[in-house]
Design an enzyme around this catalytic site. Structure first.
Site, mmCIF file in Angstrom:
data_model
loop_
_atom_site.group_PDB
_atom_site.id
_atom_site.type_symbol
_atom_site.label_atom_id
_atom_site.label_comp_id
_atom_site.label_asym_id
_atom_site.label_seq_id
_atom_site.Cartn_x
_atom_site.Cartn_y
_atom_site.Cartn_z
ATOM 1 C CE1 TYR A 134 -3.104 -3.064 1.022
ATOM 2 C CE2 TYR A 134 -4.519 -1.128 0.925
ATOM 3 C CZ TYR A 134 -4.366 -2.492 0.924
ATOM 4 O OH TYR A 134 -5.468 -3.301 0.822
ATOM 5 C CE LYS A 184 2.689 -18.359 0.943
ATOM 6 N NZ LYS A 184 2.068 -19.658 1.243
ATOM 7 C CG ASP A 217 -0.943 -20.712 2.880
ATOM 8 O OD1 ASP A 217 -0.432 -20.443 3.991
ATOM 9 O OD2 ASP A 217 -0.392 -21.476 2.051
ATOM 10 C CG ASP A 241 -8.073 -5.195 2.083
ATOM 11 O OD1 ASP A 241 -9.063 -4.662 2.620
ATOM 12 O OD2 ASP A 241 -7.978 -5.415 0.863
ATOM 13 C CG ASP A 245 -13.690 -7.644 2.532
ATOM 14 O OD1 ASP A 245 -13.528 -6.700 3.338
ATOM 15 O OD2 ASP A 245 -14.133 -7.472 1.375
HETATM 16 C C1 IPM Z 1 -10.478 -1.344 3.345
HETATM 17 C C2 IPM Z 1 -10.518 -1.102 1.843
HETATM 18 C C3 IPM Z 1 -9.312 -0.298 1.393
HETATM 19 C C4 IPM Z 1 -8.073 -1.086 1.762
HETATM 20 C C5 IPM Z 1 -9.313 0.064 -0.115
HETATM 21 C C6 IPM Z 1 -10.542 0.824 -0.511
HETATM 22 C C7 IPM Z 1 -8.083 0.815 -0.522
HETATM 23 O O1 IPM Z 1 -10.624 -2.299 1.169
HETATM 24 O O2 IPM Z 1 -10.443 -0.372 4.104
HETATM 25 O O3 IPM Z 1 -10.528 -2.493 3.776
HETATM 26 O O4 IPM Z 1 -7.646 -1.971 1.019
HETATM 27 O O5 IPM Z 1 -7.510 -0.806 2.815
HETATM 28 MN MN MN Z 2 -10.971 -4.005 2.454
#
Ligand code: IPM
Ligand code: MN
Ligand code: NAD
Length: 359
Positions: A134, A184, A217, A241, A245
């Protein structure tokens, strides 16, 4: 003196869930917070080519106690330039190195795993928030030719890795005393070798924390197979990240997940884990709970622990009585769901005052 909160609804459903969260915060902590709204986002970027005024982020860090952000991202800005400027800009310029993402389903029916109850899952992901790929170090060579080279460097610094790891160990010590570091290093020995060596050094300072390691993984596998043992997970920016999710799915979906971007002692930024969800934006369909719970994290961080608990209790009640949006099996719109939760805060507050009077 009320705490000063910078509010950035941003794009898409951010503009629906953030007003709901703000309204909730006003109710939960009357008079304690003062809100200033900023129109940073795609609209502004498309109008003027700038997502925010020059020096905007520095102003937030200087003049505000906390930032509440919705989401940034708009199909009309395919480069995502404005979103990087705002979201990554806040994280990097304010040096908010710990992205703290709690994972705790608030109702049994929100947990998608067979034979697990909501109470079986309760962990926090601490995601490094200022480095990794990032950081934007890289470039393109011979761009748009058959020989194009594209480099996105995975940047890891000793200082950056050590501080986020120490943050995670402290958090683990304050919770159930278990920490898992995921990397990793088997395939990325340079950058993630640094994570390994830093882990070895920091864990020796925390003998009371049961510290373990998994490759990322294997962690992804274990999170779905049986996430019961996890307490605090620390990992890098990109892996954090992705697994948050995945972890959002364990607590009912992206509409439920909350997060805090922190650097202890500085202005923090609080935001739901989800994005701007363009497909459902502007339809009163978005689940406001991730944003509301992010507001609760903000309340807790600002020292209003009782108000934060009142918000969580009101959310819990909405889930129990199914006064929620369609993504988690309800029939309400964003506004109606948020309104129901907000009305529930009054009740909880009254009950609490009543209980205090009786004691
Ligand atoms: C998050 C989002 C961001 C990230 C994106 C929008 C750049 O996915 O906050 O989880 O990857 O950090
Ligand atoms: Mn995200
Ligand atoms: P997303 O989180 O916006 O949506 C993923 C899926 O979850 C979609 O099906 C969406 O409808 C659903 N969803 C998300 N939030 C929901 C909610 N509150 N209620 C109900 N359903 C919800 O992720 P995406 O589609 O990959 O990204 C869309 C845009 O948002 C992109 O521009 C992306 O870069 C951006 N984004 C921004 C942030 C942020 O600002 N923090 C985070 C993630 C993605």
């Amino acid at each position: 003196v009320p705490k000063k909160i910078a509010v950035i609804p941003g794009d898409g459903i951010g503009r629906e869930v953030i007003p709901a969260a703000v309204s909730m915060l006003r109710r939960a902590a009357p008079g304690a917070l003062e809100f200033t709204e900023f129109d940073w986002g795609a609209e502004r970027y498309l109008r003027g080519g700038l997502a925010m005024p020059a020096g905007g982020i520095e102003t937030l860090g200087r003049d505000f106690d906390a930032i509440l952000l919705g989401a940034v991202g708009d199909p009309r800005v395919p480069s995502n330039a404005h979103a990087a400027e705002i979201l990554l800009g806040i994280r990097f310029k304010l040096d908010l190195f710990a992205n703290v993402r709690p994972v705790k389903p608030l109702h049994d029916r929100l947990c998608p795993l067979k034979n697990l109850a909501a109470s079986d899952i309760d962990f926090v992901v601490v995601r490094e928030n200022t480095e990794g790929p990032y950081a934007g170090v890289g470039g393109n060579f011979k761009r748009d030719t058959a020989n194009e080279v594209a480099i996105e460097l995975d940047l890891n610094t000793r200082h950056g890795v050590e501080r986020v790891m120490r943050y995670a160990f402290e958090l683990a010590r304050a919770r159930r005393g278990c920490l898992l570091m995921a990397d990793k290093s088997n395939a990325m020995p340079h950058g993630h070798g640094l994570w390994q060596r830093t882990f070895a050094a920091v864990r020796s300072e925390y003998p009371e924390v049961a510290a373990e390691h998994m490759y990322i993984d294997a962690l992804a596998y274990q999170l779905v197979r049986d996430p019961r043992a996890f307490d605090v997970i620390v990992t890098n920016n990109l892996f954090g990240d992705i697994i948050t999710d995945l972890a959002a799915a364990l607590q009912g979906g992206l509409g439920m997940a909350a997060s805090a971007n922190l650097h202890p002692g500085r202005t923090g930024m609080f935001e739901p884990v989800h994005g701007s969800a363009p497909a459902i934006a502007g339809r009163n369909q978005a689940n406001p709970i991730g944003a509301i719970l992010s507001g609760a994290l903000m309340l807790g961080d600002l020292g209003f622990a009782a108000a934060a608990r009142r918000v969580e209790a009101a959310v819990q009640r909405a889930l129990e009585e199914n006064h929620v949006t369609a993504d988690i099996g309800g029939t309400l719109g964003t506004i109606e769901c948020a309104g129901w939760i907000e009305a529930g805060i009054e009740t909880s507050a009254d009950e609490q005052e009543h209980a205090t009077e009786k004691n």
